[in-house]
Design a protein around this motif. Structure first.
Motif, PDB file in Angstrom:
ATOM      1  N   ILE A   1       2.858  -1.121   4.341  1.00 53.56           N
ATOM      2  CA  ILE A   1       2.429   0.343   3.959  1.00 53.56           C
ATOM      3  C   ILE A   1       3.453   1.092   4.104  1.00 53.56           C
ATOM      4  N   ASP A   2       3.357   2.060   3.197  1.00 52.60           N
ATOM      5  CA  ASP A   2       4.467   3.172   3.051  1.00 52.60           C
ATOM      6  C   ASP A   2       4.072   4.017   4.128  1.00 52.60           C
ATOM      7  N   GLN A   3       5.181   3.836   5.346  1.00 50.69           N
ATOM      8  CA  GLN A   3       4.883   4.634   6.570  1.00 50.69           C
ATOM      9  C   GLN A   3       5.586   6.038   6.275  1.00 50.69           C
ATOM     10  N   THR A   4       6.340   6.447   5.158  1.00 55.08           N
ATOM     11  CA  THR A   4       6.888   7.617   5.273  1.00 55.08           C
ATOM     12  C   THR A   4       5.892   8.923   5.209  1.00 55.08           C
ATOM     13  N   GLY A   5       6.153   9.916   5.878  1.00 54.84           N
ATOM     14  CA  GLY A   5       5.413  11.079   5.909  1.00 54.84           C
ATOM     15  C   GLY A   5       3.833  10.713   6.653  1.00 54.84           C
ATOM     16  N   MET A   6       2.999  10.940   5.910  1.00 57.40           N
ATOM     17  CA  MET A   6       1.533  10.946   6.417  1.00 57.40           C
ATOM     18  C   MET A   6       1.272   9.329   6.813  1.00 57.40           C
TER      19      MET A   6
ATOM     20  N   ARG B   1       0.886  -1.145   0.043  1.00 59.50           N
ATOM     21  CA  ARG B   1       0.111  -0.123   0.066  1.00 59.50           C
ATOM     22  C   ARG B   1       0.718   1.218   0.049  1.00 59.50           C
ATOM     23  N   ASP B   2       0.512   2.110  -0.934  1.00 57.58           N
ATOM     24  CA  ASP B   2       1.445   3.372  -1.028  1.00 57.58           C
ATOM     25  C   ASP B   2       0.375   4.432  -0.614  1.00 57.58           C
ATOM     26  N   VAL B   3       0.619   5.275   0.296  1.00 54.99           N
ATOM     27  CA  VAL B   3      -0.325   6.341   0.956  1.00 54.99           C
ATOM     28  C   VAL B   3      -0.132   7.639   0.441  1.00 54.99           C
TER      29      VAL B   3
ATOM     30  N   GLN C   1       2.860  -4.084   8.648  1.00 50.97           N
ATOM     31  CA  GLN C   1       4.480  -3.548   8.576  1.00 50.97           C
ATOM     32  C   GLN C   1       4.331  -2.460   7.905  1.00 50.97           C
ATOM     33  N   GLY C   2       5.223  -1.330   8.621  1.00 55.59           N
ATOM     34  CA  GLY C   2       5.579  -0.196   7.722  1.00 55.59           C
ATOM     35  C   GLY C   2       6.896   0.009   7.259  1.00 55.59           C
ATOM     36  N   PHE C   3       6.947   0.682   6.345  1.00 50.99           N
ATOM     37  CA  PHE C   3       8.222   0.850   5.442  1.00 50.99           C
ATOM     38  C   PHE C   3       8.508   2.193   5.206  1.00 50.99           C
ATOM     39  N   LEU C   4       9.605   2.751   5.716  1.00 51.11           N
ATOM     40  CA  LEU C   4       9.953   4.142   5.503  1.00 51.11           C
ATOM     41  C   LEU C   4      10.676   3.833   4.402  1.00 51.11           C
ATOM     42  N   LEU C   5      10.449   4.588   3.499  1.00 51.90           N
ATOM     43  CA  LEU C   5      11.169   4.763   2.147  1.00 51.90           C
ATOM     44  C   LEU C   5      12.055   5.798   2.012  1.00 51.90           C
ATOM     45  N   THR C   6      13.327   5.285   2.702  1.00 52.21           N
ATOM     46  CA  THR C   6      14.530   5.819   2.649  1.00 52.21           C
ATOM     47  C   THR C   6      15.467   5.295   1.697  1.00 52.21           C
TER      48      THR C   6
ATOM     49  N   LEU D   1      16.184   0.622  -2.344  1.00 54.08           N
ATOM     50  CA  LEU D   1      16.828  -0.121  -2.941  1.00 54.08           C
ATOM     51  C   LEU D   1      16.734  -1.899  -2.670  1.00 54.08           C
ATOM     52  N   ASP D   2      16.299  -2.002  -1.476  1.00 49.78           N
ATOM     53  CA  ASP D   2      15.840  -3.289  -1.225  1.00 49.78           C
ATOM     54  C   ASP D   2      14.771  -3.962  -1.910  1.00 49.78           C
ATOM     55  N   LEU D   3      13.592  -2.709  -1.732  1.00 47.45           N
ATOM     56  CA  LEU D   3      12.380  -3.155  -2.438  1.00 47.45           C
ATOM     57  C   LEU D   3      12.445  -3.191  -3.842  1.00 47.45           C
TER      58      LEU D   3
END
Length: 169
Positions: A63-68, A8-10, A86-91, A96-98
């Motif tokens: 879920i993309d946890q970055t920001g909102m 999921r991309d928020v 699970q939350g993913f901080l897209l740093t 790169l891993d994704l």
């Protein structure tokens, strides 16, 4: 049905809100459910997300946890459990891993998505670039936001990990 993984991309206004559900059949991920909207409320996004938990055998959702996404992840974990969401901080390193997970699946023919030009454009928007120190990072081509890429990458990454075995006595 088989085991199910959600990416999921928020987003809230301009960018796409993407919820993709993949079924793992053998070792191949099949895109079974797509919810792609722009401008829908968080409540509407959560309802679409929760419906997959009601209708599919969801092993894990990311879920993309970055920001909102912080509150979105927190709320989803409260509803479905932190072991399933699970939350993913897209740093940089996570991106790169994704990306590597997703690229590897495509190279090996272990993922199936419809031959939709919008999907193809999104998947091609992310490119590898060299860093000053000789490393690799992923960059966006700046013409497409690539929300579908990140949703697929999150689901792919979750499916790379073997499901937890629970032993009941």
């Amino acid at each position: 049905g088989g085991l199910f993984y959600i990416g999921r991309d928020v987003a809230r206004r301009r960018d796409g809100q993407i919820i993709w559900g993949f079924e793992l059949v053998g070792d191949v991920l099949w895109l079974r459910d797509r919810w792609e909207e722009v401008g829908k409320s968080f409540q509407e996004q959560d309802e679409a997300f929760d419906e997959l938990f009601d209708t599919r055998r969801v092993v894990q959702a990311g879920i993309d946890q970055t920001g909102m996404g912080e509150k979105v992840v927190e709320d989803a974990q409260r509803r479905h459990g932190s072991y399933r969401v699970q939350g993913f901080l897209l740093t940089g390193p996570t991106r790169l891993d994704l990306g590597v997970s997703l690229a590897t699946r495509f190279e090996r023919g272990l993922i199936r998505v419809p031959p939709d030009p919008v999907i193809r454009s999104d998947l091609r928007a992310i490119k590898r670039a060299s860093t000053a120190g000789g490393g690799v990072r992923l960059v966006n081509d700046d013409t497409t936001h690539a929300d579908r890429f990140w949703a697929a990458g999150i689901a792919s990454s979750l499916a790379d990990m073997p499901p937890a075995a629970y032993d009941y006595r």
